[in-house]
Design a protein around this motif. Structure first.
Motif, PDB file in Angstrom:
ATOM      1  N   THR A   1       0.861  -1.181   0.000  1.00 37.16           N
ATOM      2  CA  THR A   1       0.000   0.000   0.000  1.00 37.16           C
ATOM      3  C   THR A   1       0.896   1.229   0.000  1.00 37.16           C
ATOM      4  O   THR A   1       2.117   1.116  -0.080  1.00 37.16           O
ATOM      5  CB  THR A   1      -0.931   0.012   1.234  1.00 37.16           C
ATOM      6  OG1 THR A   1      -1.844   1.103   1.129  1.00 37.16           O
ATOM      7  CG2 THR A   1      -0.141   0.119   2.509  1.00 37.16           C
TER       8      THR A   1
ATOM      9  N   SER B   1      -3.120   5.942   0.194  1.00 39.28           N
ATOM     10  CA  SER B   1      -4.172   4.941   0.352  1.00 39.28           C
ATOM     11  C   SER B   1      -4.535   4.755   1.815  1.00 39.28           C
ATOM     12  O   SER B   1      -5.719   4.637   2.171  1.00 39.28           O
ATOM     13  CB  SER B   1      -3.716   3.611  -0.249  1.00 39.28           C
ATOM     14  OG  SER B   1      -4.690   2.608  -0.056  1.00 39.28           O
ATOM     15  N   LEU B   2      -3.536   4.757   2.691  1.00 36.67           N
ATOM     16  CA  LEU B   2      -3.812   4.611   4.120  1.00 36.67           C
ATOM     17  C   LEU B   2      -4.574   5.814   4.666  1.00 36.67           C
ATOM     18  O   LEU B   2      -5.435   5.661   5.538  1.00 36.67           O
ATOM     19  CB  LEU B   2      -2.498   4.428   4.885  1.00 36.67           C
ATOM     20  CG  LEU B   2      -1.785   3.073   4.682  1.00 36.67           C
ATOM     21  CD1 LEU B   2      -0.468   3.068   5.422  1.00 36.67           C
ATOM     22  CD2 LEU B   2      -2.665   1.932   5.160  1.00 36.67           C
TER      23      LEU B   2
ATOM     24  N   ARG C   1      -6.722   7.600   3.004  1.00 42.48           N
ATOM     25  CA  ARG C   1      -8.109   7.468   2.564  1.00 42.48           C
ATOM     26  C   ARG C   1      -8.876   6.454   3.396  1.00 42.48           C
ATOM     27  O   ARG C   1     -10.089   6.562   3.578  1.00 42.48           O
ATOM     28  CB  ARG C   1      -8.145   7.072   1.082  1.00 42.48           C
ATOM     29  CG  ARG C   1      -7.704   8.168   0.120  1.00 42.48           C
ATOM     30  CD  ARG C   1      -8.122   7.826  -1.300  1.00 42.48           C
ATOM     31  NE  ARG C   1      -7.544   6.572  -1.736  1.00 42.48           N
ATOM     32  CZ  ARG C   1      -6.391   6.463  -2.400  1.00 42.48           C
ATOM     33  NH1 ARG C   1      -5.682   7.560  -2.678  1.00 42.48           N
ATOM     34  NH2 ARG C   1      -5.935   5.285  -2.771  1.00 42.48           N
ATOM     35  N   LYS C   2      -8.161   5.458   3.924  1.00 41.78           N
ATOM     36  CA  LYS C   2      -8.805   4.410   4.717  1.00 41.78           C
ATOM     37  C   LYS C   2      -8.830   4.739   6.202  1.00 41.78           C
ATOM     38  O   LYS C   2      -9.205   3.884   7.016  1.00 41.78           O
ATOM     39  CB  LYS C   2      -8.076   3.082   4.491  1.00 41.78           C
ATOM     40  CG  LYS C   2      -8.143   2.593   3.047  1.00 41.78           C
ATOM     41  CD  LYS C   2      -7.307   1.348   2.847  1.00 41.78           C
ATOM     42  CE  LYS C   2      -7.347   0.895   1.396  1.00 41.78           C
ATOM     43  NZ  LYS C   2      -6.467  -0.280   1.145  1.00 41.78           N
ATOM     44  N   ARG C   3      -8.459   5.950   6.580  1.00 43.42           N
ATOM     45  CA  ARG C   3      -8.392   6.333   7.986  1.00 43.42           C
ATOM     46  C   ARG C   3      -9.707   6.072   8.736  1.00 43.42           C
ATOM     47  O   ARG C   3      -9.687   5.541   9.851  1.00 43.42           O
ATOM     48  CB  ARG C   3      -7.965   7.786   8.124  1.00 43.42           C
ATOM     49  CG  ARG C   3      -7.852   8.244   9.575  1.00 43.42           C
ATOM     50  CD  ARG C   3      -7.425   9.692   9.679  1.00 43.42           C
ATOM     51  NE  ARG C   3      -6.006   9.850   9.421  1.00 43.42           N
ATOM     52  CZ  ARG C   3      -5.498  10.524   8.397  1.00 43.42           C
ATOM     53  NH1 ARG C   3      -6.308  11.092   7.523  1.00 43.42           N
ATOM     54  NH2 ARG C   3      -4.203  10.650   8.247  1.00 43.42           N
TER      55      ARG C   3
ATOM     56  N   PHE D   1     -11.988   3.817   8.271  1.00 45.28           N
ATOM     57  CA  PHE D   1     -12.137   2.380   8.513  1.00 45.28           C
ATOM     58  C   PHE D   1     -11.146   1.904   9.574  1.00 45.28           C
ATOM     59  O   PHE D   1     -11.459   1.015  10.375  1.00 45.28           O
ATOM     60  CB  PHE D   1     -11.925   1.608   7.209  1.00 45.28           C
ATOM     61  CG  PHE D   1     -12.876   1.995   6.116  1.00 45.28           C
ATOM     62  CD1 PHE D   1     -14.168   1.501   6.091  1.00 45.28           C
ATOM     63  CD2 PHE D   1     -12.481   2.867   5.106  1.00 45.28           C
ATOM     64  CE1 PHE D   1     -15.051   1.854   5.083  1.00 45.28           C
ATOM     65  CE2 PHE D   1     -13.353   3.230   4.089  1.00 45.28           C
ATOM     66  CZ  PHE D   1     -14.642   2.724   4.084  1.00 45.28           C
ATOM     67  N   VAL D   2      -9.944   2.483   9.574  1.00 49.03           N
ATOM     68  CA  VAL D   2      -8.939   2.112  10.576  1.00 49.03           C
ATOM     69  C   VAL D   2      -9.410   2.494  11.968  1.00 49.03           C
ATOM     70  O   VAL D   2      -9.250   1.728  12.930  1.00 49.03           O
ATOM     71  CB  VAL D   2      -7.587   2.779  10.243  1.00 49.03           C
ATOM     72  CG1 VAL D   2      -6.600   2.564  11.382  1.00 49.03           C
ATOM     73  CG2 VAL D   2      -7.023   2.232   8.949  1.00 49.03           C
TER      74      VAL D   2
END
Length: 250
Positions: free
Chosen positions: A190, A194-195, A197-199, A201-202
């Motif tokens: 990754t 990308s990480l 954008r996924k904050r 969900f994290v």
């Protein structure tokens, strides 16, 4: 025929040498655990008294911890000493692992892998310290404050040790999130964008993990979930200094 036999022997010899080296590394690790275990077991009762202090500090006057099994007064301190020896020997164990795998790494991989190995040990110990000195007093203070009237809280020593070891391990692993984040970026699985954008969900995942790994109270769940989120953000920050997808290249 003779040339083919010599070729097979040359191919098999490195495997045997690696297995012998692996055996020696494992024996050294076991030896380190035993050497640390012996003096710890001598002071096992004193160590258990220190480990149980976060709970005993909140027990009402006249209440105490109990042993519900015949062998618990011996088995519980023995188990505690064994796990303490394993935790204390972890730097040496990881050093032996590093000495075993380092010859197979490229120079640029060694420059990143060794600091990450040291950081993972420090973060694991930091997670245990956070659990013991921050999370446990708050959790046990909450648990003892909600005991129903007419009920005296007297916790079994073995059950308490299992509870403490489970949470210490959970917090220690949770504090490895920055290392896991950097490894994902280093391997090219990754990237930072990308990480980011996924904050959301994290964050939700951190609270789900906190719910699964901690007792069913809001305080302990928050105490695990919030540090996990903060450590994830730190992993993203430090990942900026890494070149993505460089694992396995010279």
């Amino acid at each position: 025929m003779s040339a083919k036999k010599n070729l097979n022997e040359d191919e098999g010899q490195p495997l045997i040498e690696h297995l012998i080296e692996l055996r020696n590394r494992i024996l050294r690790c076991l030896g380190a655990v035993v050497i640390i275990f012996l003096p710890l077991f001598y002071f096992a009762n004193e160590i258990y008294a220190y480990i149980s202090e976060p709970l005993r500090a909140f027990l009402p006057e006249g209440a105490s911890m109990i042993a519900t099994e015949v062998a618990s007064p011996f088995i519980t301190p023995f188990k505690l000493s064994l796990f303490m020896a394993l935790f204390c020997a972890m730097p040496y164990i990881l050093h032996q692992i590093w000495r075993f795998i380092a010859p197979g790494l490229y120079a640029n991989e060694k420059q990143i892998a060794f600091p990450m190995l040291i950081s993972s040990v420090l973060l694991f110990y930091a997670g245990i310290a956070f659990a013991f000195y921050v999370a446990f007093p708050l959790m046990f203070g909450f648990f003892t404050s909600v005991v129903p009237d007419g009920v005296v809280m007297m916790t079994d020593i073995n059950r308490y040790l299992d509870f403490v070891l489970k949470l210490c391990f959970a917090f220690g692993v949770a504090f490895e999130i920055p290392i896991a984040t950097m490894l994902l970026i280093w391997t090219g699985a990754t990237d930072v964008k990308s990480l980011r954008r996924k904050r959301p969900f994290v964050i939700v995942g951190c609270f789900v993990v906190g719910m699964l790994l901690t007792p069913p109270d809001v305080i302990s769940q928050i105490l695990l979930a919030v540090p996990m989120w903060v450590l994830f953000e730190l992993g993203i920050i430090f990942s900026r200094f890494m070149k993505p997808g460089t694992l396995g290249s010279e």
